[in-house]
Structures are given as C-alpha cells and as structure tokens.
Design a protein around this motif. Sequence first.
Motif, PDB file in Angstrom:
ATOM      1  N   UNK A 177      25.102 118.005 -44.374  1.00  0.00           N
ATOM      2  CA  UNK A 177      26.558 117.947 -44.307  1.00  0.00           C
ATOM      3  C   UNK A 177      27.206 117.518 -45.601  1.00  0.00           C
ATOM      4  N   UNK A 178      26.426 116.929 -46.522  1.00  0.00           N
ATOM      5  CA  UNK A 178      26.993 116.482 -47.801  1.00  0.00           C
ATOM      6  C   UNK A 178      26.819 117.510 -48.907  1.00  0.00           C
ATOM      7  N   UNK A 179      26.222 118.639 -48.594  1.00  0.00           N
ATOM      8  CA  UNK A 179      25.999 119.651 -49.623  1.00  0.00           C
ATOM      9  C   UNK A 179      27.314 120.288 -50.048  1.00  0.00           C
ATOM     10  N   UNK A 180      27.362 120.821 -51.262  1.00  0.00           N
ATOM     11  CA  UNK A 180      28.578 121.521 -51.703  1.00  0.00           C
ATOM     12  C   UNK A 180      28.965 122.614 -50.707  1.00  0.00           C
ATOM     13  N   UNK A 181      30.218 122.883 -50.632  1.00  0.00           N
ATOM     14  CA  UNK A 181      30.732 123.834 -49.656  1.00  0.00           C
ATOM     15  C   UNK A 181      30.081 125.207 -49.834  1.00  0.00           C
ATOM     16  N   UNK A 234      26.951 125.958 -49.325  1.00  0.00           N
ATOM     17  CA  UNK A 234      25.527 125.931 -49.668  1.00  0.00           C
ATOM     18  C   UNK A 234      24.684 125.768 -48.404  1.00  0.00           C
ATOM     19  N   UNK A 235      23.641 126.584 -48.273  1.00  0.00           N
ATOM     20  CA  UNK A 235      22.736 126.492 -47.131  1.00  0.00           C
ATOM     21  C   UNK A 235      21.747 125.355 -47.352  1.00  0.00           C
ATOM     22  N   UNK A 236      21.296 124.697 -46.292  1.00  0.00           N
ATOM     23  CA  UNK A 236      20.310 123.619 -46.444  1.00  0.00           C
ATOM     24  C   UNK A 236      18.931 124.192 -46.798  1.00  0.00           C
ATOM     25  N   UNK A 237      18.028 123.267 -47.172  1.00  0.00           N
ATOM     26  CA  UNK A 237      16.656 123.660 -47.484  1.00  0.00           C
ATOM     27  C   UNK A 237      16.483 124.075 -48.931  1.00  0.00           C
ATOM     28  N   UNK A 238      15.233 123.969 -49.391  1.00  0.00           N
ATOM     29  CA  UNK A 238      14.895 124.373 -50.759  1.00  0.00           C
ATOM     30  C   UNK A 238      13.659 125.273 -50.700  1.00  0.00           C
ATOM     31  N   UNK A 239      13.884 126.539 -50.559  1.00  0.00           N
ATOM     32  CA  UNK A 239      12.793 127.521 -50.522  1.00  0.00           C
ATOM     33  C   UNK A 239      13.326 128.833 -51.074  1.00  0.00           C
ATOM     34  N   UNK A 240      12.702 129.299 -52.133  1.00  0.00           N
ATOM     35  CA  UNK A 240      13.154 130.528 -52.771  1.00  0.00           C
ATOM     36  C   UNK A 240      11.972 131.489 -52.948  1.00  0.00           C
ATOM     37  N   UNK A 241      12.176 132.722 -52.555  1.00  0.00           N
ATOM     38  CA  UNK A 241      11.184 133.781 -52.744  1.00  0.00           C
ATOM     39  C   UNK A 241      11.776 134.839 -53.666  1.00  0.00           C
ATOM     40  N   UNK A 242      10.977 135.249 -54.629  1.00  0.00           N
ATOM     41  CA  UNK A 242      11.421 136.248 -55.601  1.00  0.00           C
ATOM     42  C   UNK A 242      10.469 137.441 -55.573  1.00  0.00           C
ATOM     43  N   UNK A 258      17.564 118.390 -47.023  1.00  0.00           N
ATOM     44  CA  UNK A 258      16.883 118.303 -45.734  1.00  0.00           C
ATOM     45  C   UNK A 258      17.508 117.245 -44.819  1.00  0.00           C
ATOM     46  N   UNK A 259      17.830 116.058 -45.407  1.00  0.00           N
ATOM     47  CA  UNK A 259      18.304 114.936 -44.602  1.00  0.00           C
ATOM     48  C   UNK A 259      19.826 114.899 -44.445  1.00  0.00           C
ATOM     49  N   UNK A 260      20.540 115.450 -45.422  1.00  0.00           N
ATOM     50  CA  UNK A 260      22.012 115.335 -45.385  1.00  0.00           C
ATOM     51  C   UNK A 260      22.676 116.672 -45.665  1.00  0.00           C
TER      52      UNK A 260
END
Length: 608
Positions: free
Chosen positions: A238-242, A244-252, A234-236
């Motif tokens: 730009x530092x996520x692995x190449x 990878x989309x930001x946010x943590x929300x998964x629907x199954x 959420x806060x960074x």
Amino acid sequence: AVELNLDPLDVIRRNLLTPDVFPYRAPAGAFIGSGNYQESIALACSQGRLDELLERRAQARVEGRLYGIGYTAVVEPSISNMGYITTVMTAEDRAKAGPKNGAIASATVSVDPLGSVTVIIDSVPGGQGHRTAAAQVVADVLGLDTDDVIVNTELDTQKDAWSIAAGNYSSRFAGATAGSVHLAAVKIREKMAAIAADILKQPVDTIEFADHSVFSRVDSGHSLRFHRVAGTTHWSPGTLPEGMAPGLRETVFWTPPHADAPDEHDVINSSAAYGFIFDICAVEVDRVTEQVRIDRYVTSHDAGRILNPALADGQIRGGFAQGIGAALLEEYDYAADGSFLSGTFADYLVPTAYEVPDPIIVHLETPSPFTPLGAKGLGEGNNMSTPVCIANAVADALGVADVRLPLTPSRIHALRGIPDPQPSGTSRQVVNQVPPPAGDSALVMSGAVDLPAPPERVFAVLLDPDALASVIPGCHRLERMGENRFSADITIGVGIVRARYRAEIELGDLKPPHQLSLGGKGISALGSAEGRGTVRLVPLEGGTRLSYDYAVSVSGKVAAVGGRMLEGAARIILRQMFDRLGRMASTGGVAPRLSWWRRVLVWLGMRP
C-alpha cells in the motif's frame, strides 16, 4: 602463400577487414558488428614474441632441425540464428512452413521479502561457470556481492521461461543469456530505485546501488538497506508509488537484431555476434621419433566485453586442449571390413596435461553493438583455430604444402617420404612367422612356454578333442568333423564384451610330435574372427618347450574394444591354456579331477 612465395602472415593481413568498415555485411549474409583484426594480430605478435620465434626457426634450420611456425585467423560466430537451420529446405518449402528466425534467450530475476536474489537462466550449463558469471552480472547491477545471488540452472520448461533456442551451444551464454540476465536485473533495479526515491524524497535518476545499500548520490547521508527496499514490495504494497504492482520478479525474453530468416537465395546472418581469433604456433618435429612438440602457442581473442577473465581463459584452455587432440592424437580408425578399431581410450588417444602446453592468451575487447553487454562468444574458438594452426606449423617445419590430421608419428613419417629402416643385424629374427589374414587388421603374437611333459604327450593332447576341450578356456564343445577337422563352441570375453563363437578349426602340416599348424574361422552375434598359427615342440630335460606364433583378425563389437585390450586378453587366455595343457599332458592326457564346484558347472552344462 606457399605457391606465391609470400609470407603467410602478410597474406592474412592483406585479407582482413579494417576497423572502419564495421558493421560489415558479408556476401553470405553475416552481419559483423565490430572488430579490430589488425590490432589483435599486433598484440599476438608482440606478446607472443614472434620475432624471437622467427630467429629460433632460422637457427634450428641451420642446425638441421625440423622447426616450423604456423598462423591461423578465424572469425568465430556465436548465438545461432535459428533461421539458418531452414536453409536445408528449398525456398518454396520455407515459404509454406513460414519464416523461422531469431535467437531468443530468457532469464528471470526475483527478490524475496528478505532481499535474497534468485536468478533462473535458460543455458543449462555443463561446467562453464554460468552460475558464477550470472551472479556477477546481477550483483554488479544491484550493488550486492556474488554470494548474495542464487542462480538456478535446472531449467524446467513447465514453470520456467524458455524458448526454442534455449540450451548450451553456439557460445550463446555471454552474449545472449547473460545479456538477458542483465536486462532483467536492470528492470529490478529500476523498480527498486522508484521505491527508494519515493521513500527518500529524491529524484529517481539520482538513486544508486552499492554495498547492499540504496541511496541518492546528491544526498548520501540518507540511505536504505537493500533488503528494506525489497521488503517494501512484499510487506507494504500500500505504500508503493501510485500504479506500481507489488512483488519483485522480472522475466526478460531477448532476441538479437538483424537475425532475419534466410532469403530466397539462402542468404542469412547466421549468428548474432562474431568474435575474432588469431593464433601463432611454433613446433619442432623430432627427426628420430617423429613426434610433434609444441614450442610455443599464442592465441589472441576478441570476444567483445569479457564478463569474467578467469572463466574466459578457462574456456580458451579447454578448446585449446581439444584442438591439440584433433591435431595430433584423436582419430576414428576402421578395418577394411568396417570394424571400428578405436573404441577405447587405449586406442583412441586424448590429450592429457602432459601433452598440453600452457598457451599465451591475449585479449582485445571490441564490444558488440548487438548484444546487451557487448559480449561475443569464445567457448568454441580454439576447437577451430588450433588444429589448423598446428597443421600449418608442421607443414612449415616439413616443407610440405598439404597435411592430413591427426599428425601422428606414422603420418609424419609418410609426409617426410623416408623409407622404413631395415632391421639391424642384432635384431631378433622371427623364423616362419605366420602372416596375418589378408585384408584384415590382425593381432599378431608369438611366444614360448616350458611344459612339464614330453613332446609326445603334449602332441597327443593337442590332437584329442576331449582333452583339448578341457584345455581351451571358455570352450563349451569341441567335436571331430573329419580327419584333422573340428567344430567348436567357445565363449571369449574381452573387457565388458563377451561373445560366443561357433567355430571350425582345421589342423595341418602335422609333424608328430614336433610341429603342427592350425587355422579356423568363427562367427558370433557380435562379429567374426579368423586366424591361423603354428605350434612347435622341442624336447627339454624333464619337459617340452612349446613355441607358437599366430595371427588373428577380429571384427564387430569385440574388435571395438581396441587392439591393446585384445592383445591383453589374448595373453591371459594363452597363459590359462598352456597352464592347463601342461597339467593335462603331465597326467598322460587324463584331465585332473575337478573340484566339486567345477563338477556342478559341468553338470549344468557350463564347462569350467
């Protein structure tokens, strides 16, 4: 078993699938993934101490007591395949409408910038503990405590993930909804593991979650707090692995395999999972009261992987209590004219804690290969098994081949084939009791009351329409139609039900001033009533003893309140009427002066 003189338990054992045949396709289409039915029976017999019950039955029969043992084996389906609904259609109509199948479950898991976890599920629970179990599933996956997980069950189809199969039915939670929660939580963990591996410079397959921390099992000296990893998305961003989309929300969205539409012969696998139940019930029937007492009840369940043992046992106990109600107490009862006679809990009996013994619960887990967590349903099982098991036990106790539920004392009496006993010589005999109206379920009552007036005055009030109208509670109008014939307009209230009857009443068998009989019929928007009775007057010192007996049949919604409430209401009305009758007769047939409030009611056309 009875016809062939075989042990019922041996017959059950001979007809069960063996563990080596699973997964097994039944002729009607059911695809049963796992089970060990023989082991379930063995556990129930050993932990339920069946040998002890068999000895107890033998001893009871030596002593002349009615003691029996029953067994029941049930395959419990769960997670309905929506395609089974279409079997009511012809194959041609199904082909035109298109195939229907599947058992979709959905769940969403999200983590906010502070590491708080929220879960949204589609099961819409009714108190079964879905929040607790879903929180437990997510906490296990993410290394958290259940208190760290908020579960939202208030499904909003405009914004939340859902499907046509969503809802609280078919024991679908553990196998389908909780499985979807698990899959969504695993996706969250995989994403967070990739972030932590990038920060810790460790292989992603070594990352583990425990105690609110994320760490590598090969380098446990370096770890990250769970909320720190979550905050990175959420806060960074730009530092996520190449990539990878930001946010943590998964629907199954999950649907079970093998949940196909029915074929042209209506063959279908109707459910995703199939549990197994084996019950043992020992009962004793009291020879005098003919009540059924459950001596011991054993219920063995294979529901696959048990997610929460306490919640599972709670579901079993609830189904067991409902099964006892169906077996021994609960019944829809109707009169000959179709009137509903068990419309209240005074007449429709449900089990309470007193009637429900503590069952011995046994579990065997053979995980389903077709659900994400290996769970099968168990919430509805004892609704099916318990009534049958109790019926088998009672049949064994009575030595009969067939019984009909519920096994009330009157039904037990009929099964035993014993004639009704004659009244003892000391019983009070009722003279000239009024028979109930033919063809109806009647309310029959009798009684006596002392009035402070001579029989002549009481009798005169009973024959005077104006005076009698003041005596009868709820009477709006009473008019003479002919000799000893009257029409009336009367409101009768029983509980929350009130009905206004147009009635015709006829007097007969007049023996002034000692006896008269009366009969009548009434009709209202809520049903009809018919009755007849006899009134007798015997002089006493300073007054009169009025004795009465009557029978009334009531139909419609008034009858639906139940016999006990009707009887209670009748007693209240009679008490009020006799109180007024005594006052009226003691004043010489002149109505006592009304209070100003009652005079207002009369002026408004509402007789007090």
